[in-house]
Design an enzyme around this catalytic site. Structure first.
Site, PDB file in Angstrom:
ATOM      1  N   LEU A   1       0.813  -1.215   0.000  1.00  0.00           N
ATOM      2  CA  LEU A   1       0.000   0.000   0.000  1.00  0.00           C
ATOM      3  C   LEU A   1       0.847   1.265   0.000  1.00  0.00           C
ATOM      4  CD1 LEU A   1      -2.662  -1.067   2.661  1.00  0.00           C
ATOM      5  CD2 LEU A   1      -2.996  -0.924   0.197  1.00  0.00           C
ATOM      6  N   GLY A   2       1.985   1.205   0.684  1.00  0.00           N
ATOM      7  CA  GLY A   2       2.794   2.418   0.755  1.00  0.00           C
ATOM      8  C   GLY A   2       4.084   2.166   1.488  1.00  0.00           C
TER       9      GLY A   2
ATOM     10  N   GLY B   1       6.913   4.145   4.151  1.00  0.00           N
ATOM     11  CA  GLY B   1       7.332   5.277   4.970  1.00  0.00           C
ATOM     12  C   GLY B   1       8.826   5.190   5.205  1.00  0.00           C
ATOM     13  N   GLY B   2       9.323   6.085   6.017  1.00  0.00           N
ATOM     14  CA  GLY B   2      10.748   6.072   6.287  1.00  0.00           C
ATOM     15  C   GLY B   2      11.184   4.864   7.081  1.00  0.00           C
TER      16      GLY B   2
ATOM     17  N   VAL C   1       3.833  -0.551   4.345  1.00  0.00           N
ATOM     18  CA  VAL C   1       2.482  -0.938   4.749  1.00  0.00           C
ATOM     19  C   VAL C   1       1.901  -1.805   3.629  1.00  0.00           C
ATOM     20  CG1 VAL C   1       0.190  -0.169   5.459  1.00  0.00           C
ATOM     21  CG2 VAL C   1       2.204   1.178   6.060  1.00  0.00           C
TER      22      VAL C   1
ATOM     23  N   LYS D   1       1.871  -3.393   8.870  1.00  0.00           N
ATOM     24  CA  LYS D   1       3.043  -2.520   8.794  1.00  0.00           C
ATOM     25  C   LYS D   1       4.241  -3.272   9.350  1.00  0.00           C
ATOM     26  CE  LYS D   1       4.643   2.158   9.787  1.00  0.00           C
ATOM     27  NZ  LYS D   1       4.264   3.484  10.257  1.00  0.00           N
TER      28      LYS D   1
ATOM     29  N   ASP E   1       3.606  14.515  13.277  1.00  0.00           N
ATOM     30  CA  ASP E   1       3.744  14.514  11.811  1.00  0.00           C
ATOM     31  C   ASP E   1       2.377  14.691  11.155  1.00  0.00           C
ATOM     32  OD1 ASP E   1       5.108  14.443   9.421  1.00  0.00           O
ATOM     33  OD2 ASP E   1       5.107  12.265   9.262  1.00  0.00           O
TER      34      ASP E   1
END
Lengths: 323, 249
Positions: free
Chosen positions: A32-33, A35-36, A40, A55, A147
Site C-alpha cells: 500500500l505504501g 514510509g521512512g 504498509v 506494517k 507529523d
C-alpha cells in the site's frame, strides 16, 4: 555473475522488502505504501477472512531501534481507542525476524485528494474540526502525533475522518523519560530534546512541522501539533478568497512561530473555528466596538427587523390616527 | 590469483561478525587482507568499470586500464586505511577515489608506472561491456545515483549467484527456480501460482512456500553481503535503505 535488468532489480528489491508471512495467519495481497521506517501492506487475515493492513520494518535494523519504534507506535495506537484513530489488531514478529503490527484497512481518500470535492468554506471547516477531535483525544492521553499533514489524514466513504501514521508519535508522560524530562513553560508536558528521535535527527515534514521541531535543544509539546493543525487549516483554506479576517487570525495564531503565542490546547483552536462557524467572536481576533456592534446587529437581525417593523407600524398608526 | 569473473564470495570466508570485511581489509595479516579485498572487488569492479565508461565517457580500453589501475592502487596504496566511516559511506568513498584517479591520471604514465610489478586482475570486461549495452539509453541520474544503482545490480547479482549455489547444495533447486521465474525472468511476471505449479509439477501452496523461502533467503544473503561491506551500523542501515529502494528520512 547473473545479469539483472532494471526490471529484475526492482522486482528483487520488492521481493526482499515484502514481509515473510509463511506460517502466519496473513497472506500478502499488495503493497500500500512506504514510509521512512517501514512498508504498509494489504494482507488477508485468513482466520477472520478479512483484509487488514500490515506494517513491518522494511529496512535493516542492526540495533533494533526501528523495531522498538514500531512496537511503541503499535502500543501508542492501541491505547488510543477513538473513532478517528485506526485501531490496531495484532502485533508480533515475522518469520524473517522483522516486527510488524496489523490494523484496520482504511478504504478512503487522503485529505489532499478528498479536499477537491469539498467546495464550501463551511464544509471545509467542519472537516477540519473532525481532524482536531482525534488529535485532542491523543493529547488528553499524553500522546503527540508530531507529523500531522494532509497525507496523514484519511477520509472514509461515509465522511469519517481518520488520523493516520503515528510512526513519529511520542508519549508525553513516558515513564522511562520522566526523569530526563525538563519543565517547560506554562507547565505543559513536553518531550525533552534528548528524546526527539532515536538517532537525534529531525522528524517531521517541512511546511507542516513546527519550527521548534527543527531546533536542536527546543522542548516539544502539544503546541507543535497545533502548529501542524494550523498548517492543515491553511491548506484547507487555500483558494478561499477573500479570507475572512477572523479566520486568518485563527490560522496565524495556530501557526505562530513563537509556540507560547499559539493556542495552548487543540480544544481552544477548535472552539474558535466553531465560534467562527456560529458567527460569534473568536478569541484570536480582538474586535473594536463598531465591529462588535455590527456583529451584534447581524446576529440579531431578525429581532431588529421585527422591532423596526413594529416601530414603523406604530409610527404610521400614530401619524394616520383619526383626530 | 583471485578470479572475479564469476566470483561468488564464500559465506564462510568471513565470520558473520560485524564489519568483518572492512576490518579484514585493514588487517596486518596479508592473507586476510587479500581475501577481504577480493570480496570487495567482486562487488565493486563492475560498478567502477561502468561508471568510468559512462560517467567519464572513456572508451572500452581506457576504462579497463583505469579500472585495473584503481584496484591496483586500492591494494598497493592501502586506500581503505584512509576510509573514515564517520565521514562517508564506503560506496561514496570508492566513487570519489575513482573520480580522483580519472582526473589525475595520465594514462600513458600510469601504464608505464604499473609496468610488470602488479598482476592484472582477471576481470571479465567483455561481460561488463555486454551489460552496458543493455542499460537504458542516457539515464538522467547523477554520478552518485548511477554508481549506487550499479552497485545494487552487482550486489544483487552476487546474492542471486550465492542463493543458487546454496539452494543447489541443499537440494532446493525448485525454490531457486521459482525466485528466478517470478523475480528475475521477464516472462514470469504475469504467471499465476497455479501456472507455475503446473510447470514445475508442484502444488500452488508449495509455490507460495518455496517462493517465500527463496525470497527470505535472498533478503538474508543481500543484507549479509552488505553488512560485510559497510563500516558502521549507520552506514549499513542507510545502504540497506538504498538497496531496498526505501527513501531516506
Amino acid at each position: 555473475m547473473t545479469w539483472l535488468s532494471d526490471s529484475a532489480l526492482e522486482r528483487l528489491r520488492a521481493a526482499a522488502d515484502a514481509p515473510d508471512l509463511a506460517g502466519t495467519r496473513y497472506q500478502l495481497v499488495s503493497k500500500l505504501g512506504q514510509g521512512g521506517m517501514g512498508g504498509v501492506f494489504q494482507v488477508e487475515d485468513q482466520v477472520l477472512e478479512r483484509q487488514v493492513a500490515l506494517k513491518a520494518v522494511s529496512i535493516a535494523d542492526p540495533q533494533g531501534t526501528l523495531a522498538a519504534r514500531l512496537l511503541q507506535e503499535a502500543r501508542i495506537i492501541a491505547r488510543l481507542e477513538h473513532p478517528g484513530i485506526v485501531p490496531v489488531h495484532d502485533a508480533g514478529m515475522l518469520p524473517d525476524g522483522r516486527p510488524y503490527y496489523t490494523m484496520k484497512l482504511v478504504q478512503g481518500q487522503r485529505l489532499d485528494a478528498h479536499v477537491v470535492a469539498v467546495t464550501t468554506l463551511t464544509d471545509r471547516l467542519r472537516l477540519f474540526l473532525r481532524i482536531c477531535d482525534p488529535v485532542a483525544f491523543a493529547h488528553a492521553h499524553g500522546v503527540l502525533h508530531r507529523d500531522l499533514k494532509p497525507s496523514n489524514v484519511m477520509v472514509g466513504p461515509f465522511g469519517e475522518v481518520l488520523v493516520m501514521d503515528w510512526g513519529l508519535s511520542k508519549l508525553l508522560h513516558d515513564p522511562q523519560q520522566r526523569e530526563k524530562a525538563s519543565v517547560a513553560s506554562d507547565n505543559l508536558p513536553t518531550v525533552p530534546p534528548a528524546d526527539r528521535t532515536a538517532h537525534g535527527t529531525v522528524l517531521g515534514t517541512p511546511g507542516y512541522m513546527a519550527p521548534e521541531q527543527a531546533e536542536a535543544n527546543a522542548v516539544i509539546d502539544q503546541r507543535a501539533d497545533i502548529y501542524s493543525l494550523g498548517a492543515i487549516l491553511q491548506f484547507l483554506l487555500a483558494g478561499a478568497l477573500p479570507l475572512p479576517r477572523a479566520l486568518d487570525a485563527i490560522r496565524k495564531q495556530a501557526m505562530n512561530v513563537d509556540s507560547s503565542r499559539r493556542y495552548h490546547a487543540v480544544q481552544e483552536l477548535s472552539a474558535d473555528i466553531q465560534h467562527f462557524l456560529d458567527g460569534v467572536a473568536v478569541s484570536a481576533y480582538p474586535e473594536g466596538p463598531l465591529t462588535r456592534m455590527w456583529r451584534w446587529v447581524r446576529r440579531n437581525r431578525a429581532w431588529i427587523l421585527l422591532l423596526l417593523v413594529y416601530i414603523v407600524v406604530r409610527a404610521l398608526l400614530i401619524f394616520f390616527r383619526p383626530h | 590469483m583471485f578470479d572475479s569473473t564469476n566470483a561468488i564470495p564464500d559465506p564462510q570466508q568471513f565470520p558473520a561478525t560485524r564489519w568483518s570485511l572492512i576490518e579484514a581489509a585493514r588487517s596486518p595479516d596479508a592473507a586476510q587482507r587479500q581475501r577481504a579485498l577480493e570480496t570487495l572487488i567482486s562487488a565493486y569492479w563492475r560498478p567502477v568499470y561502468k561508471y568510468i565508461r559512462l560517467h567519464w565517457n572513456k572508451d572500452n580500453e581506457e576504462a579497463q586500464d583505469l579500472t585495473q589501475d584503481f584496484f591496483a592502487r586500492l591494494l598497493e596504496k592501502h586506500l581503505l586505511d584512509r576510509f573514515d566511516p564517520a565521514r562517508a559511506r564506503l560506496r561514496t568513498y570508492l566513487r570519489v577515489c575513482v573520480d580522483g584517479l580519472v582526473m589525475n591520471t595520465d594514462k600513458a604514465a600510469q601504464r608505464q608506472k604499473r609496468g610488470g610489478d602488479v598482476a592484472f586482475l582477471p576481470l571479465d570486461f567483455e561481460s561488463a561491456e555486454g551489460e552496458l549495452r543493455q542499460l537504458p539509453i542516457a539515464s538522467p541520474t547523477g554520478p552518485e545515483e548511477f554508481f549506487a544503482q550499479e552497485f545494487a545490480r552487482s550486489l544483487f547479482g552476487l546474492a542471486v549467484d550465492r542463493l543458487r549455489h546454496e539452494c543447489e547444495a541443499k537440494g532446493k533447486t525448485l525454490h531457486f527456480q521459482l525466485l528466478e521465474l517470478y523475480d528475475i525472468d521477464e516472462a514470469g511476471k504475469q504467471l499465476t501460482y497455479e501456472d507455475a505449479g503446473r510447470r514445475l509439477g508442484i502444488k500452488p501452496t508449495d509455490v507460495t512456500n518455496y517462493l517465500a523461502f527463496a525470497r527470505r533467503e535472498f533478503r538474508r544473503i543481500v543484507l549479509q553481503e552488505l553488512r560485510s561491506m559497510t563500516a558502521s551500523d549507520e552506514e549499513f542501515r542507510r545502504e540497506a535503505q538504498m538497496l531496498l529502494g526505501v527513501k531516506l528520512t
